[in-house]
Design an enzyme around this catalytic site. Structure first.
Site, short mmCIF file in Angstrom:
data_model
loop_
_atom_site.label_atom_id
_atom_site.label_comp_id
_atom_site.label_asym_id
_atom_site.label_seq_id
_atom_site.Cartn_x
_atom_site.Cartn_y
_atom_site.Cartn_z
N ASP A 1 -16.51 -16.75 44.87
CA ASP A 1 -16.75 -16.12 43.57
C ASP A 1 -17.63 -17.05 42.75
OD1 ASP A 1 -16.45 -14.20 41.62
OD2 ASP A 1 -14.26 -14.15 41.78
N HIS B 1 -25.29 -15.17 38.31
CA HIS B 1 -23.84 -15.03 38.11
C HIS B 1 -23.04 -15.20 39.39
CE1 HIS B 1 -23.74 -13.76 33.87
NE2 HIS B 1 -25.00 -13.46 34.13
P1 ADQ Z 1 -17.32 -10.01 38.83
O1 ADQ Z 1 -17.48 -10.10 40.30
O2 ADQ Z 1 -17.23 -8.67 38.26
O3 ADQ Z 1 -18.46 -10.77 38.06
P2 ADQ Z 1 -15.14 -11.50 37.37
O4 ADQ Z 1 -15.70 -12.75 36.88
O5 ADQ Z 1 -13.74 -11.66 37.82
O6 ADQ Z 1 -15.96 -10.88 38.57
O7 ADQ Z 1 -15.18 -10.45 36.21
C1 ADQ Z 1 -14.52 -9.23 36.32
C2 ADQ Z 1 -14.29 -8.66 34.93
O8 ADQ Z 1 -13.79 -7.34 35.10
C3 ADQ Z 1 -13.25 -9.43 34.14
O9 ADQ Z 1 -13.70 -9.57 32.83
C4 ADQ Z 1 -11.99 -8.58 34.23
O10 ADQ Z 1 -11.20 -8.61 33.08
C5 ADQ Z 1 -12.56 -7.19 34.41
N1 ADQ Z 1 -11.61 -6.43 35.24
C6 ADQ Z 1 -11.22 -6.73 36.46
N2 ADQ Z 1 -10.32 -5.83 36.88
C7 ADQ Z 1 -10.17 -4.94 35.90
C8 ADQ Z 1 -9.38 -3.75 35.73
N3 ADQ Z 1 -8.57 -3.30 36.66
N4 ADQ Z 1 -9.51 -3.10 34.60
C9 ADQ Z 1 -10.32 -3.54 33.64
N5 ADQ Z 1 -11.06 -4.62 33.74
C10 ADQ Z 1 -10.99 -5.32 34.85
C11 ADQ Z 1 -19.63 -11.56 38.42
C12 ADQ Z 1 -19.39 -12.66 39.45
C13 ADQ Z 1 -18.29 -13.58 38.97
C14 ADQ Z 1 -18.61 -14.14 37.60
C15 ADQ Z 1 -19.00 -13.03 36.64
C16 ADQ Z 1 -19.55 -13.58 35.35
O11 ADQ Z 1 -19.08 -12.10 40.72
O12 ADQ Z 1 -18.09 -14.64 39.89
O13 ADQ Z 1 -17.49 -14.79 37.08
O14 ADQ Z 1 -20.01 -12.19 37.19
O15 ADQ Z 1 -20.62 -14.40 35.58
#
Ligand code: ADQ
Length: 757
Positions: free
Chosen positions: A388, A179
Site C-alpha cells: 500500500d 499515491h
Molecule cells: P486507497 O487505495 O483508496 O488510496 P487508503 O489510503 O486506505 O487506500 O484510502 C481509502 C479511503 O477510503 C480511506 O479514507 C477510507 O476511510 C475510505 N474507505 C475505505 N473503506 C470505506 C468504506 N467501506 N466506506 C467508506 N469509506 C471507506 C490510495 C493508495 C493508498 C494511499 C492513498 C492516499 O492506494 O496507499 O494511502 O491513495 O494517497
C-alpha cells in the site's frame, strides 16, 4: 522558507477523477460528490489553504467526471463543474475508459507497482491509449492554465503529463505526487523498455516529484539512474538545463475532522448504539476498498489462525469486515469477491455458534459518520495490506480513538508503517504473525494502548493532510527549485572586456583543464597528446612574469609529467590528488588510500570485456571506465548500470563515483579540482583570474573562484561558470589572444587594478 504566492496565481490540481461523479438518473445528469483518499485529502488542502498559502485562494480542479458524455451535454456539464465544484472536466470516451483506466492504469501499472507482476498485462493498445489520454489532459489543461499558475498532478494515471506540459510551457511550475508505491528496479524493469523510459521521462518533466516514503523516492531515483542514466545528488536530478527535485511527503489525514466526529454527541451516540449491538464481544475492525493489494484473504486466514490457537477468545471477539466495492484491480473482481465470501462463510461455519458469529461482513461503502463511529468503538484495527502506498485507514483509526485506547495492527508493507511505528507491525503474508498480533492486541493493557496511541496521535495531528499539501506546494515554489542557469555564451563584448582586463593586470592566474578544453576529445585517451602549437602557446603564457598558469587535469601524473613536465607551469593530475608547483617535485595534496582499487578494478574490467569499444584506465588514486568508442546507446546504458553497481557497492567506503564525459570514474573522496585550485588562489594578490573547463569536475573550480574571476565552461550546459564557449578551439583562440595582448602590451603600465582576496 515560506514563499508568498502572488494572488493572481491559481493552484491547479490535476487528477484522474474529479471530486464529483456524474451519473444518469432517468436520463438526467446528476452530480454526486465523491470521497476517497485522494479526493478527501485534496479537499482539505484547498479548504486549509484559505488565507494561508494564497491570500485569496484561487484553485481549479481538472479531471474526469466519470461516465461517457454526449458532445452536446459537455458545455452544460462544464459550466456546472466550474460553478459548483471549481472544476474543469476532461471528457473521456468509453474506449479511453476501457484501455486507459481499466487497461493500462489498472491492469499494468497498478499490479506492477504493487508487486503483483503475475497480474500485469502488457498490451500495446493499452499503452497507446494511456499516451493518448495523457495528451488529452495536456490539451485540456493548456486551455485553462495561466503562466503563473502552479500545477499539481496526481497519481499513476497521469505520469506522462508533466513532460507533455513542459514541452508546451517550459516555465510552468509543475509538481507531481504518486499515491501508490514506486517499485524497485527489478520490478519496474518488467515494463517494456520504451514504456519504462517514457514514464520516467514523463515524471521528470515536473519540478518536484513527491512520494509517500523515502523508500519509494530512492527506488524511483535508482530507476532513473538505471534506465535514463541521470544521477542524482541528494534528491536533485539534472535534466538538461532544469533541476528536478524528488522528495518524500507522507500524506496525512484530516485529523481534526475524524477526531471531532468521534467525540461529537452524535458520534458518541452512534458509537454506543453500535457497541450495544456487539454485546460483550471485543471488536476487530477491517476496512478496505476491494483490491488484491489489500490482503483481505490473508487477513481472514490470520483471524482464522487466531481462533484456532486461542479458543479462550471464542464467543468473545468479532471481526467486523467492511469492504468497499472498487473498480481498481478489476481483473479478478468477481472471483476475489467470491473467494472472500467463501472464506468468511467457512470461518463462520467452522467456529460460529447460534449466539456468536465470528465475522460480520459488509460489502458496501459507509457514510463518514458511521465510519468514524466504527473506528471509535472497535478495540482493534487490523490493517494488513500486502502492499500500500500509504494507507489512510490506519491513520483514521488512530485519529478516532478519543480516549486513547485501541490497538492498531499494521502491515509493514504499507507506507504508513514508517510513521506509525508504535503500532503492532506485522508481515501480512504470514497468517501466524497476524494471529499472534491479534492475540497480543486483545490482551494489551489499556495503559500500554494509550501510551502508544498518544505518540501516534500527536504525530498525526501535526502531520495532517493540510500540512502534507502545504509542505509539497511550499517545496514546489521554493527558490531552490528555480532552474539552474546555463552559463552565458561569451559575447564579443565580454571577450573584449576580458582582454582589456588581462592587459591592465599585473598578477594573473589561469587555471586550465586539458581534455575537452584545450584539446578536443579523441577516440583513445592516449592519443590526445598536446600539439606543438599548444605547448608553444602555454610556454609563451608562462614566459610572462605576470602570469601564473596551472594545468588542472584528471589524467594520471605520469601522462601529465610526460606531456607538460618541460613547461614552467603548475600541474595538477588525477583531479587534484597530485600537484606540482613550478620547479618543485610532485606532491600528494593530502594522504589518501587507494586500497579500494584492487576490489573495484575487476568490476570495471568485466564491463570492459562485456561492452565492445570500452576500456579501463588505472591511475594512482582513481580508476576510469571509458566508453567513448562504444555504440552510443549500449555505452550509455552500461554506464548507468555500472555507476549504479558501483554506488551500491561502495556505499561504505570513502570514494566518489563520477559519471563524466563518456566515462565512469571512481576516485578517493575529498579530492577534487577545487582543492587544487584553492592552492593557487591561496597565494593571493591576483588581479586577474580565469578558469576554463568542460565537465563536471571543473565545476568544483568554478565554485570557489572569487566573484570577479572569469570562468568559462566549454559546451552549453548548466554551470556555475559565468561564460560558455562552444569548443576547445574557441578556448585556444581566446588564450592565444591573451598571450598576444600580453606580449604586445608588456610595457604598458597598469592602472586602476582590482585586487582579489
Ligand atoms: P486507497 O487505495 O483508496 O488510496 P487508503 O489510503 O486506505 O487506500 O484510502 C481509502 C479511503 O477510503 C480511506 O479514507 C477510507 O476511510 C475510505 N474507505 C475505505 N473503506 C470505506 C468504506 N467501506 N466506506 C467508506 N469509506 C471507506 C490510495 C493508495 C493508498 C494511499 C492513498 C492516499 O492506494 O496507499 O494511502 O491513495 O494517497
Amino acid at each position: 522558507m515560506k514563499e508568498a504566492i502572488a494572488p493572481a496565481r491559481k493552484i491547479i490540481v490535476v487528477s484522474n477523477r474529479l471530486p464529483f461523479t456524474i451519473e444518469r438518473e432517468n436520463g438526467a445528469i446528476q452530480f454526486k460528490a465523491s470521497a476517497g483518499g485522494v479526493a478527501t485529502g485534496l479537499k482539505s488542502l484547498l479548504d486549509g489553504m484559505q488565507g494561508f498559502l494564497v491570500p485569496r485562494p484561487e484553485y481549479l480542479w481538472v479531471g474526469w467526471p466519470g461516465g461517457a458524455v454526449a458532445a452536446d451535454e459537455r458545455a452544460q456539464i462544464q459550466a456546472r463543474a466550474l460553478s459548483e465544484f471549481r472544476s474543469h472536466a476532461v471528457f473521456l470516451s468509453e474506449q479511453d475508459f476501457d484501455n486507459f483506466y481499466e487497461g493500462f492504469c489498472n491492469k499494468t501499472i497498478w499490479p506492477l507497482f504493487h508487486y503483483f507482476p503475475q497480474n500485469a498485462t502488457y498490451d500495446e493498445n493499452y499503452w497507446r491509449q494511456y499516451v493518448r489520454v495523457n495528451e488529452v489532459f495536456a490539451e485540456s489543461l493548456l486551455e485553462v492554465v495561466g503562466p503563473e499558475d502552479i500545477l499539481w498532478v496526481h497519481d499513476y494515471h497521469l505520469m506522462l503529463l508533466p513532460e507533455l506540459l513542459r514541452k508546451q510551457r517550459p516555465h510552468l511550475k509543475i509538481g507531481f505526487f504518486l499515491h501508490i508505491p514506486f517499485p524497485q528496479f527489478e520490478i519496474y524493469r518488467l515494463l517494456p523498455a520504451r514504456w519504462r523510459r517514457a514514464l520516467l521521462e514523463g515524471l521528470l518533466g515536473a519540478d518536484l516529484v513527491g512520494f509517500h516514503t523515502h523508500d519509494y523516492m530512492e527506488y524511483f531515483l535508482r530507476c532513473v539512474q538505471r534506465v535514463i542514466g541521470f544521477k542524482h545528488s541528494v534528491g536533485h536530478v539534472r535534466v538538461g538545463s532544469r533541476g528536478v527535485r524528488v522528495g518524500a511527503f507522507p500524506m496525512g489525514i484530516d485529523f481534526k475532522k475524524f477526531n471531532a466526529a468521534a467525540r461529537s454527541p452524535e458520534g458518541t451516540k452512534k458509537k454506543e448504539e453500535l457497541k450495544k449491538s456487539f454485546g460483550e464481544n471485543k471488536v476487530i475492525v477491517s476496512v478496505d476498498r476491494q483490491d488484491y493489494s489489500k490482503g483481505i484473504l490473508h487477513r481472514l486466514q490470520g483471524f482464522e489462525a487466531m481462533l484456532e490457537r486461542a479458543p479462550e477468545w471464542h464467543h468473545r471477539v468479532i471481526l467486523l469486515m467492511i469492504v468497499v466495492p472498487s473498480r481498481i484491480g478489476i481483473q479478478d473482481y468477481e472471483g476475489m469477491k467470491q473467494r472472500i465470501e467463501e472464506l468468511v462463510g467457512k470461518i463462520n461455519g467452522r467456529f460460529g455458534a447460534i449466539d456468536w458469529v465470528p465475522i460480520i461482513y459488509h460489502y458496501r461503502s459507509v457514510p463518514f459518520e458511521t465510519l468514524a463511529a466504527v473506528y471509535s468503538m472497535s478495540d482493534v484495527a487490523l490493517v494488513t495490506p500486502l502492499r500500500d502506498g500509504m494507507n489512510l485507514v490506519a491513520k483514521e483509526y488512530i485519529a478516532c480513538r478519543g480516549d486513547g485506547t485501541g490497538v492498531l495492527i499494521l502491515s509493514e508493507m504499507a507506507g504508513a508503517a514508517k510513521e506509525l511505528a508504535e503500532a503492532l507491525i506485522v508481515n501480512p503474508n504470514h497468517r501466524d504473525e497476524i494471529a499472534d498480533a491479534l492475540k497480543t492486541a486483545l490482551e494489551m493493557p489499556a495503559r500500554e494502548q494509550i501510551r502508544r496511541n498518544r505518540v501516534m496521535q500527536n504525530r498525526l495531528r501535526r502531520a495532517d493532510v493540510a500540512h502534507w499539501a502545504m509542505d509539497f506546494i511550499r517545496e514546489l515554489v521554493s527558490k531552490e527549485s528555480a532552474e539552474t542557469a546555463e552559463a552565458r555564451p561569451l559575447t564579443p563584448a565580454a571577450r573584449a572586456g576580458i582582454l582589456r582586463h588581462y592587459q591592465r593586470s599585473s598578477r594573473r592566474l589561469l587555471l586550465l583543464d586539458y581534455d575537452g578544453t584545450l584539446a578536443p576529445f579523441v577516440s583513445q585517451p592516449a592519443l590526445a597528446r598536446p600539439s606543438a602549437e599548444l605547448l608553444e602557446l602555454l610556454r609563451r603564457l608562462a614566459a610572462d612574469p605576470r602570469n601564473e598558469i596551472a594545468l588542472v587535469s584528471g589524467r594520471s601524473r605520469a601522462t601529465i609529467e610526460e606531456w607538460f613536465g618541460g613547461l614552467s607551469i603548475g600541474l595538477v593530475a588525477e583531479h587534484g590528488a597530485w600537484m606540482r608547483d613550478v620547479g618543485k617535485p610532485w606532491e600528494l595534496i593530502k594522504p589518501v588510500s587507494a586500497s579500494w582499487k584492487a576490489k573495484l578494478l575487476p568490476m570495471l574490467k568485466a564491463y570492459a570485456d562485456r561492452v565492445p569499444g570500452t576500456s579501463v584506465e588505472e591511475k594512482e588514486f582513481s580508476i576510469v571506465w571509458h566508453y567513448r568508442n562504444a555504440a552510443p546507446e549500449r555505452g550509455a546504458h552500461a554506464a548507468s548500470e555500472l555507476s549504479d553497481d558501483l554506488l551500491a557497492f561502495t556505499a561504505n567506503i570513502d570514494v566518489h563515483v563520477v559519471q563524466a564525459n563518456k566515462s565512469v570514474e571512481v576516485r578517493s573522496a575529498g579530492i577534487h579540482k577545487g582543492v587544487a585550485a584553492a592552492h593557487w588562489l591561496g597565494q593571493g594578490g591576483f588581479d586577474f583570474v580565469l578558469a576554463a573547463g568542460d565537465d563536471r569536475s571543473d565545476e568544483d573550480i568554478f565554485g570557489i573562484l572569487p566573484e570577479r574571476a572569469y570562468s568559462i565552461r566549454v559546451g552549453q550546459r548548466p554551470s556555475r561558470a559565468r561564460f560558455s564557449l562552444p569548443a576547445p578551439a574557441d578556448v585556444l583562440e581566446l588564450i592565444s589572444r591573451l598571450a598576444n595582448r600580453g606580449e604586445r602590451e608588456a610595457l604598458t603600465p597598469p592602472a586602476d587594478r582590482p585586487i582579489y582576496h
